[in-house]
Design a protein around this motif. Structure first.
Motif, PDB file in Angstrom:
ATOM      1  N   ASN A 393       0.814  -1.299   0.083  1.00  0.00           N
ATOM      2  CA  ASN A 393       0.094  -0.002  -0.021  1.00  0.00           C
ATOM      3  C   ASN A 393       0.827   1.120   0.067  1.00  0.00           C
ATOM      4  O   ASN A 393       0.523   2.285  -0.444  1.00  0.00           O
ATOM      5  CB  ASN A 393      -0.811   0.000   1.095  1.00  0.00           C
ATOM      6  N   LEU A 394       2.128   1.233   0.577  1.00  0.00           N
ATOM      7  CA  LEU A 394       2.882   2.505   0.839  1.00  0.00           C
ATOM      8  C   LEU A 394       3.843   2.478  -0.321  1.00  0.00           C
ATOM      9  O   LEU A 394       4.239   3.669  -0.827  1.00  0.00           O
ATOM     10  CB  LEU A 394       3.574   2.245   1.901  1.00  0.00           C
ATOM     11  N   ALA A 395       3.998   1.504  -1.124  1.00  0.00           N
ATOM     12  CA  ALA A 395       4.955   1.386  -2.209  1.00  0.00           C
ATOM     13  C   ALA A 395       4.713   2.503  -3.440  1.00  0.00           C
ATOM     14  O   ALA A 395       5.607   3.131  -3.848  1.00  0.00           O
ATOM     15  CB  ALA A 395       5.116   0.076  -2.943  1.00  0.00           C
ATOM     16  N   LEU A 400       9.410   1.287  -3.262  1.00  0.00           N
ATOM     17  CA  LEU A 400       9.385  -0.130  -2.466  1.00  0.00           C
ATOM     18  C   LEU A 400      10.493   0.076  -1.538  1.00  0.00           C
ATOM     19  O   LEU A 400      10.344  -0.538  -0.410  1.00  0.00           O
ATOM     20  CB  LEU A 400       9.746  -1.193  -3.550  1.00  0.00           C
ATOM     21  N   LYS A 401      11.728   0.402  -1.785  1.00  0.00           N
ATOM     22  CA  LYS A 401      12.687   0.414  -0.471  1.00  0.00           C
ATOM     23  C   LYS A 401      12.342   1.049   0.520  1.00  0.00           C
ATOM     24  O   LYS A 401      12.716   0.875   1.595  1.00  0.00           O
ATOM     25  CB  LYS A 401      14.011   0.873  -1.095  1.00  0.00           C
ATOM     26  N   ASP A 402      11.902   2.467   0.299  1.00  0.00           N
ATOM     27  CA  ASP A 402      11.520   3.289   1.510  1.00  0.00           C
ATOM     28  C   ASP A 402      10.295   2.940   2.203  1.00  0.00           C
ATOM     29  O   ASP A 402      10.241   2.800   3.560  1.00  0.00           O
ATOM     30  CB  ASP A 402      11.370   4.485   0.860  1.00  0.00           C
ATOM     31  N   LEU A 406      10.323   1.859   6.068  1.00  0.00           N
ATOM     32  CA  LEU A 406       9.225   2.580   7.079  1.00  0.00           C
ATOM     33  C   LEU A 406       8.502   1.428   7.907  1.00  0.00           C
ATOM     34  O   LEU A 406       8.645   1.498   9.137  1.00  0.00           O
ATOM     35  CB  LEU A 406       8.365   3.548   6.318  1.00  0.00           C
ATOM     36  N   ILE A 407       8.285   0.464   7.255  1.00  0.00           N
ATOM     37  CA  ILE A 407       7.622  -0.551   7.988  1.00  0.00           C
ATOM     38  C   ILE A 407       8.495  -1.312   8.948  1.00  0.00           C
ATOM     39  O   ILE A 407       8.037  -1.733  10.081  1.00  0.00           O
ATOM     40  CB  ILE A 407       6.881  -1.615   6.914  1.00  0.00           C
ATOM     41  N   ARG A 408       9.736  -1.697   8.469  1.00  0.00           N
ATOM     42  CA  ARG A 408      10.519  -2.499   9.287  1.00  0.00           C
ATOM     43  C   ARG A 408      11.001  -1.441  10.402  1.00  0.00           C
ATOM     44  O   ARG A 408      11.275  -2.116  11.704  1.00  0.00           O
ATOM     45  CB  ARG A 408      11.861  -2.616   8.567  1.00  0.00           C
ATOM     46  N   GLN A 409      11.031  -0.239  10.437  1.00  0.00           N
ATOM     47  CA  GLN A 409      11.321   0.602  11.517  1.00  0.00           C
ATOM     48  C   GLN A 409      10.169   0.906  12.555  1.00  0.00           C
ATOM     49  O   GLN A 409      10.539   0.809  13.925  1.00  0.00           O
ATOM     50  CB  GLN A 409      11.741   2.013  11.119  1.00  0.00           C
ATOM     51  N   HIS A 410       9.047   0.554  12.220  1.00  0.00           N
ATOM     52  CA  HIS A 410       7.931   0.666  13.002  1.00  0.00           C
ATOM     53  C   HIS A 410       7.183  -0.528  13.347  1.00  0.00           C
ATOM     54  O   HIS A 410       6.077  -0.789  14.000  1.00  0.00           O
ATOM     55  CB  HIS A 410       6.732   1.483  12.357  1.00  0.00           C
ATOM     56  N   SER A 411       7.740  -1.760  12.944  1.00  0.00           N
ATOM     57  CA  SER A 411       7.183  -3.002  13.252  1.00  0.00           C
ATOM     58  C   SER A 411       7.554  -3.476  14.566  1.00  0.00           C
ATOM     59  O   SER A 411       8.563  -3.444  15.172  1.00  0.00           O
ATOM     60  CB  SER A 411       7.559  -4.084  12.204  1.00  0.00           C
ATOM     61  N   LEU A 412       6.398  -4.119  15.140  1.00  0.00           N
ATOM     62  CA  LEU A 412       6.946  -4.590  16.476  1.00  0.00           C
ATOM     63  C   LEU A 412       6.438  -6.190  16.718  1.00  0.00           C
ATOM     64  O   LEU A 412       5.773  -6.898  15.621  1.00  0.00           O
ATOM     65  CB  LEU A 412       5.969  -4.203  17.599  1.00  0.00           C
TER      66      LEU A 412
END
Length: 482
Positions: A393-395, A400-402, A406-412
């Motif tokens: 949805n964000l790509a 894609l890379k950003d 972003l998702i990796r930084q905010h994933s729990l």
């Protein structure tokens, strides 16, 4: 509405609640649980020692409430919330549906678990009687007759079985009489207080009920009677609705349908929870003060301990196993806030005491979130987050890379983490100040992801009017968190 029930076993229930204290695991049990939690670790012996020291410190352990059921992961996953559903075989009666309840609940009771069955659907979307209240009363009468016989040898022990219901439900008077069923060890009753009812108490007009059933009596009258009954009877518990906030903007909100019988907060039906009790007063040296340096290692080990045990629990149903795998629900209950204030010889009326406690609890939340994020980077976020869908949805907007970054930084790693009760602000033993003065610390719990009623037996130490004030302040606080 009619008069609420006054159970004959109220004195017995009070003695049960007072006797309900934490039973620490002995060294042998601590070792077995540490071995189980460390079994899948690459540095198994290292983490086994860390987990065993963690349990020995008694800073982290199973929730209080009597004997720990066993020495495996079930000690931390011993509560379940079920929602009543109609069985197709029941056309005009209730026996088949009640038998289905017993079939699900009996094995849990035999294993020493705590179970809550929410009865809110009974008069509305289950049987649709012409008169909701009389229909619910008929169901309660059938429940008293049939459920004990269906349980057989799996008769619950005191405090093991709970039924829950929304406070504005038309069958509330009949529901409260369930407290008198001796054959079910006088089950606890959880009254879920909806926001629409509380907002009417505060503002005079509330949210519309939509298609929900609602009691015709004035909400103020219901509130006064329920708080009086709960204040007198330890087995009648008031649980505020919808007090769980998403951990991050990536987490979707869930519909809460049942009450968890030990944690005392609302949760989705058939959700799998692993609950820890973290006593903040045990992280403090009375001379050196708050041990910030000890904080992160303890929280890191405690969260890793819980995450490992989520996979070790033998969940009794396929739906629970699936929920545990998808959502990895961990509830870290912070307790001992009042004991912390007394230990540091602080004045609860001093605003600086509130600032100190709020700053420390906020730090604990940040550490827990950072550690959950670190585990997500090593082991992956909880699958229910739907990382691939979020990236997709964000790509188009970020590339894609950003989007992946972003998702990796905010994933729990976990859907839920920090749970705090208003009752945690009161000392567990004789206090140095009048009990009411500790209410000044209430704003500190606003950092919680879930505000619950765990430890609510302390309500009997407050006068009724202060108990009502505390509940309303807690609701207002829960509604104004970010």
């Amino acid at each position: 509405m009619g008069q609420f029930a006054r159970p004959s076993d109220r004195g017995v229930a009070a003695r049960r609640t007072q006797a309900s204290t934490q039973q620490p695991l002995d060294s042998s049990s601590q070792k077995r649980l540490a071995i189980l939690a460390a079994a899948g670790e690459p540095r198994r012996e290292h983490w086994q020692r860390r987990f065993q020291c963690l349990l020995a410190s008694r800073a982290i352990g199973a929730l209080s409430g009597g004997e720990v059921p066993d020495i495996d992961a079930g000690a931390l996953a011993g509560q379940f919330g079920l929602r009543f559903r109609k069985v197709p075989a029941d056309r005009g009666g209730f026996s088949a549906s009640i038998a289905f309840i017993a079939q699900r609940v009996a094995p849990l009771l035999s294993a020493g678990r705590k179970v809550c069955v929410d009865l809110t659907p009974v008069p509305g979307d289950t049987f649709e009687p012409a008169n909701g209240e009389s229909g619910f009363a008929a169901f309660c009468a059938a429940l008293q007759v049939h459920l004990p016989s269906f349980f057989g040898s799996a008769k619950p022990r005191p405090g093991q079985l709970m039924f829950s219901l929304l406070a504005d439900h038309p069958g509330l008077p009949a529901f409260l009489k369930l407290r008198e069923i001796d054959a079910l060890a006088c089950p606890y009753l959880g009254i879920r207080i909806p926001n629409r009812m509380m907002s009417r108490l505060r503002f005079g007009t509330g949210e519309t009920n939509g298609g929900d059933s609602a009691c015709a009596e004035n909400p103020d009258s219901i509130w006064e009677r329920l708080t009086r009954t709960s204040h007198q009877d330890p087995g009648v518990v008031l649980i505020l609705a919808a007090t769980t906030l998403p951990l991050s903007d990536l987490h979707s909100s869930e519909r809460c349908e049942v009450a968890m019988p030990q944690s005392l907060f609302e949760a989705p039906a058939d959700s799998a929870w692993l609950a820890l009790q973290l006593d903040v007063s045990r992280l403090v040296d009375p001379v050196a003060g708050i041990g910030f340096r000890r904080l992160r290692p303890i929280l890191r080990a405690g969260l890793r301990f819980a995450d490992n045990l989520v996979d070790c629990v033998e969940w009794p149903w396929a739906s629970l196993r699936l929920d545990a795998m998808l959502n990895r629900r961990v509830a870290v209950h912070l307790v001992g806030i009042g004991d912390l204030v007394d230990k540091l010889d602080l004045d609860p009326l001093d605003f600086r005491s509130l600032q100190l406690v709020a700053r420390w609890l906020g730090l604990m939340k940040r550490v827990l979130i950072r550690e959950s994020a670190a585990l997500a980077r090593r082991r992956g976020p909880f699958p229910g987050l739907g990382v691939n869908d979020l990236v997709r949805n964000l790509a188009p907007h970020y590339g894609l890379k950003d989007a992946e970054r972003l998702i990796r930084q905010h994933s729990l790693r976990h859907r839920h983490l920090l749970a705090i009760s208003p009752w945690a602000i009161f000392p567990s033993s004789a206090s140095k100040h009048p009990t009411i003065e500790y209410c000044n610390l209430l704003p500190a719990i606003s950092c919680a992801d879930t505000i619950n009623m765990y430890g609510d037996h302390k309500r009997h130490g407050l006068p009724l009017r202060h108990y009502r004030q505390l509940m309303r302040m807690t609701w207002a606080l829960s509604r104004n968190r970010r």
